[in-house]
Design a protein around this motif. Sequence first.
Motif, short mmCIF file in Angstrom:
data_model
loop_
_atom_site.label_atom_id
_atom_site.label_comp_id
_atom_site.label_asym_id
_atom_site.label_seq_id
_atom_site.Cartn_x
_atom_site.Cartn_y
_atom_site.Cartn_z
N GLN A 1 102.18 80.94 78.36
CA GLN A 1 102.24 80.60 76.94
C GLN A 1 102.61 79.13 76.75
N THR B 1 93.86 83.92 76.53
CA THR B 1 95.09 84.09 75.76
C THR B 1 94.87 84.04 74.26
N SER B 2 94.03 83.12 73.81
CA SER B 2 93.88 82.92 72.37
C SER B 2 92.64 83.59 71.78
N VAL C 1 99.43 77.20 77.35
CA VAL C 1 98.52 77.35 76.20
C VAL C 1 98.99 76.46 75.05
N ARG D 1 97.07 73.39 73.09
CA ARG D 1 96.94 73.28 71.63
C ARG D 1 97.41 71.93 71.13
N TYR E 1 88.54 75.85 69.25
CA TYR E 1 89.82 75.47 68.66
C TYR E 1 89.76 74.02 68.17
#
Length: 189
Positions: free
Chosen positions: A68, A113-114, A71, A75, A121
Amino acid sequence: MTELYIKNMVCPRCVMAVRELLANHGLTAIDVVLGMAQVAENLTAEQTDKLRIGLHDLGFDLLDDPQQQLVEQIRTTVIEWVRQESEREKLSVYVQGRIAKDYSLLSKLFSETSGMTIERYCILQRVEYAKELLCYSELTNAEIAFQSGYASPAHFSSQFRQETGMTPTQFRRQSGLRSLALRRSLDEI
């Protein structure tokens, strides 16, 4: 020294809020950037729990899971890439260089994950940034296209329309409050 990975930091105000929270908890911030803070102290479990609650109250989450954390680094790196003022290098090169891991590994992890690709994104972030510029600036659509990282105003207009259902000009013509209602918070993307 402790590194803290923080979810939902999307702007300079977020950085200021986290810096202030750390100071209020008696911690020495070495560095605070989107998605991460470094403090001079080694935190106890109690300090970490208090910090987690304080961050949560501000709309942030403290990330413990290494995947996480990675990730969230992806982002924040995409957000930085979208909002940079200088000449942009290719997104994959930028992400790989900033995180120092193979892009294919990062891309796979992010997608798993997303539920979306890094490129998808990025498109969502670019459109939201363009919406912000349309609402708050006097820039022309062509200037906004280039500032948002598009190679041409036509590509910008096409992608903007595909994502929002209206052209940039139509979006700009919306009343101020209505345009704001059409924007999404960056942490919702």
